[in-house]
Each structure stands twice: as structure tokens, then as C-alpha cells.
Design a protein around this motif. Structure first.
Motif, PDB file in Angstrom:
ATOM      1  N   GLY A 112       1.601  13.425  -8.455  1.00 11.01           N
ATOM      2  CA  GLY A 112       0.986  14.693  -8.094  1.00 11.01           C
ATOM      3  C   GLY A 112      -0.396  14.597  -7.484  1.00 11.01           C
ATOM      4  O   GLY A 112      -1.059  15.623  -7.303  1.00 11.01           O
ATOM      5  N   PHE A 113      -0.861  13.397  -7.143  1.00 14.11           N
ATOM      6  CA  PHE A 113      -2.177  13.255  -6.544  1.00 14.11           C
ATOM      7  C   PHE A 113      -2.144  13.720  -5.089  1.00 14.11           C
ATOM      8  O   PHE A 113      -1.236  13.348  -4.336  1.00 14.11           O
ATOM      9  N   PRO A 114      -3.121  14.527  -4.643  1.00 10.84           N
ATOM     10  CA  PRO A 114      -3.197  14.893  -3.223  1.00 10.84           C
ATOM     11  C   PRO A 114      -3.571  13.676  -2.387  1.00 10.84           C
ATOM     12  O   PRO A 114      -4.153  12.707  -2.896  1.00 10.84           O
ATOM     13  N   LEU A 115      -3.268  13.752  -1.108  1.00 14.95           N
ATOM     14  CA  LEU A 115      -3.446  12.578  -0.246  1.00 14.95           C
ATOM     15  C   LEU A 115      -4.897  12.120  -0.166  1.00 14.95           C
ATOM     16  O   LEU A 115      -5.163  10.917  -0.090  1.00 14.95           O
ATOM     17  N   LEU A 166       3.112   6.124  -2.724  1.00 13.44           N
ATOM     18  CA  LEU A 166       4.247   6.884  -3.224  1.00 13.44           C
ATOM     19  C   LEU A 166       4.179   7.053  -4.743  1.00 13.44           C
ATOM     20  O   LEU A 166       4.586   8.094  -5.276  1.00 13.44           O
ATOM     21  N   PHE A 167       3.678   6.042  -5.437  1.00 13.94           N
ATOM     22  CA  PHE A 167       3.493   6.170  -6.882  1.00 13.94           C
ATOM     23  C   PHE A 167       2.534   7.324  -7.187  1.00 13.94           C
ATOM     24  O   PHE A 167       2.809   8.177  -8.035  1.00 13.94           O
ATOM     25  N   LEU A 225      -0.032   6.661 -16.682  1.00 14.99           N
ATOM     26  CA  LEU A 225       0.239   8.055 -16.323  1.00 14.99           C
ATOM     27  C   LEU A 225       1.732   8.355 -16.365  1.00 14.99           C
ATOM     28  O   LEU A 225       2.167   9.400 -16.856  1.00 14.99           O
ATOM     29  N   LEU A 226       2.528   7.420 -15.849  1.00 15.40           N
ATOM     30  CA  LEU A 226       3.975   7.622 -15.843  1.00 15.40           C
ATOM     31  C   LEU A 226       4.545   7.610 -17.255  1.00 15.40           C
ATOM     32  O   LEU A 226       5.430   8.394 -17.590  1.00 15.40           O
ATOM     33  N   ARG A 280       0.844  -1.213   0.000  1.00 10.41           N
ATOM     34  CA  ARG A 280       0.000   0.000   0.000  1.00 10.41           C
ATOM     35  C   ARG A 280       0.874   1.255   0.000  1.00 10.41           C
ATOM     36  O   ARG A 280       0.568   2.226  -0.705  1.00 10.41           O
ATOM     37  N   LEU A 281       1.973   1.230   0.753  1.00 11.22           N
ATOM     38  CA  LEU A 281       2.867   2.387   0.772  1.00 11.22           C
ATOM     39  C   LEU A 281       3.448   2.636  -0.620  1.00 11.22           C
ATOM     40  O   LEU A 281       3.577   3.784  -1.052  1.00 11.22           O
ATOM     41  N   GLN A 282       3.794   1.570  -1.316  1.00  6.64           N
ATOM     42  CA  GLN A 282       4.321   1.725  -2.678  1.00  6.64           C
ATOM     43  C   GLN A 282       3.292   2.412  -3.571  1.00  6.64           C
ATOM     44  O   GLN A 282       3.633   3.321  -4.342  1.00  6.64           O
TER      45      GLN A 282
END
Length: 252
Positions: free
Chosen positions: A59-62, A53-54, A86-87, A48-50
Motif C-alpha cells: 500500500g505504499f504510494p510511489l 512491487l512488494f 509488514l507482510l 529493484r522492480l521486485q
């Protein structure tokens, strides 16, 4: 297996405070606690952390990241597919800009003989005039600067496109060597570094091996250069620097 918060912060390249904040807002709460009450993260927490961070890198807000990850109708593979798309789009746009940035900054040239429309067509969102004052302050007294100014004054839109494409081709080939695991001090990498040096000398200013070596150091020291190369391939700034240094050493 569970992991302490400090280890997770080190692996992910974030601060412990950031992980505490993610926990506080419910974005990433650790699955367990130690006997002393310290946070312990499972492998699932790491996944989930990965994802977080992606999305943050994109640029997505939290709050949007939380909504995306907690959507019951979206599985982890769908997140990866979305992030990959997106990347890939961002990489394409950055690569298109990278050669223009390289041309403008390496040439130390700000007297571009182009109309605003042509300049936008060649350089896109990058405005080389932004660096005019800094470039003149740093290199205005050098022959390389004066030579690049003289050359730039004669270049047309087609010339700049040719130069942009030339730099882009060299950078992509260097990135391919990096990806293939070819050492920076190999003959292939050094030969390509020499081609890079000669391209600068032939189109912008006389770039000797010692100057080329210094330019390579700037690729790593100046975050703007670093960002240009990292947008092409992660680690490329250091790889370019090392290849340019190795090539300079074998000649000097």
C-alpha cells in the motif's frame, strides 16, 4: 543479461504501460537500450522492480517507494526485513479475519444473535450483515439457507468463536498440505475436505457432496472467497476446490 520490456512485464505480472510509467517518473529506469532504442532491463533492474512491487502490495504510494529505495543508508537486506515484518503482520490480521468471513459466508446466515460489541469481538472488522440482502436473494429459497438461519439464531458468542476456530484449524491444515506439496487428490487432502464438509453439515446446513463440490467452485469463482483463502496461503482457493472436487467424486 538484459531483458526486453515485454518479457519483464509478463514475468512481473504488470503491464508494459506500468513499466513505461515507472521509467517516466524515475522510479525504475532500465539500465540499457537495444540498437533500436527499446528498453532493456538488467538483473539489477529486476531486483529493484521486485522491491517496488512488494512495497506497492503493502500500500505504499510511489513517491514513498522511491524515497525508501533511494535511501543510501538502507541496503537491500533491510528492505526485505522491513517488508517481511509488514507482510507477516498483515497475514496475521488477515488470517484472523479469514475464519470469520468463512463462517459468515458459508453459513448463508445473517441473523446473528449477537450484540454489536460481541459481533465486533467475534468477527473483527468484517461485518456479515453487509451480505444479508445478497445472501437472501441468492439462497433464500433453499432449505440450506433456512436451516442455517435456524441454527444461527441459537448460537452464542462462544459458539461463533468455536466455529471460527474450527474453520481456521481446517484451513491451516489444508494450507500445510499445499505447502508440503501433497496433491489435492491425495487421501490426506480428500479426507480433510471431507472433514470440512462434515463441519459445515454439523454446524450450519446439510452440505452433501454435490453441494460441497459446488461450494468449492465458488471459492475460485467468487473473488471474495478467493481473497479469503489467498490471505491464508497463495493458491489455497484452487487447492481447496480441487480437494473438495476429488472428495466428492470418490463418494458420488
Amino acid at each position: 543479461m538484459s531483458h526486453p520490456v515485454g518479457k519483464i512485464a509478463e514475468l512481473a505480472g504488470v503491464t508494459v504501460r506500468t513499466l513505461h510509467h515507472y521509467d517516466a517518473i524515475g522510479l525504475l529506469s532500465p539500465s540499457g537500450r537495444s540498437h533500436a532504442g527499446h528498453r532493456r532491463y538488467s538483473d539489477g533492474d529486476l531486483d529493484r522492480l521486485q522491491q517496488i512491487l512488494f512495497y506497492r502490495e503493502l500500500g505504499f504510494p510511489l513517491d514513498q517507494v522511491a524515497a525508501l529505495l533511494d535511501d543510501p543508508e538502507t541496503d537491500p537486506r533491510e528492505h526485505l526485513r522491513r517488508q517481511h515484518a509488514l507482510l507477516t503482520d498483515r497475514i496475521t490480521r488477515l488470517q484472523d479475519m479469514a475464519a470469520a468471513v468463512e463462517t459468515a459466508m458459508e453459513a448463508r446466515k445473517m441473523g446473528i444473535n449477537l450484540t454489536p460489541e460481541e459481533k465486533f469481538e467475534v468477527f473483527g472488522d468484517f461485518d456479515p450483515d453487509k451480505y444479508a440482502e445478497e445472501v437472501q436473494q441468492r439462497w433464500g429459497d433453499t432449505e440450506a439457507y433456512r436451516q442455517s438461519q435456524r441454527n444461527a439464531a441459537t448460537y452464542t458468542k462462544e459458539d461463533w468463536k468455536r466455529l471460527t476456530e474450527g474453520f481456521d484449524a481446517i484451513h491451516r491444515r489444508m494450507a500445510d498440505l499445499l505447502t508440503a506439496g501433497v496433491a489435492a487428490d491425495s487421501e490426506q487432502a480428500m479426507d480433510l475436505a471431507e472433514e470440512h464438509r462434515r463441519f459445515i453439515s454439523g454446524n450450519h446446513y446439510e452440505c452433501g457432496h454435490e453441494m460441497h463440490m459446488s461450494l468449492g467452485e465458488m471459492y475460485v469463482a467468487d473473488e471474495r472467497f478467493t481473497a479469503t483463502y489467498e490471505a491464508i496461503r497463495t493458491g489455497l482457493a484452487v487447492y481447496m476446490r480441487d480437494a473438495m472436487l476429488a472428495n466428492a467424486v470418490r463418494h458420488v
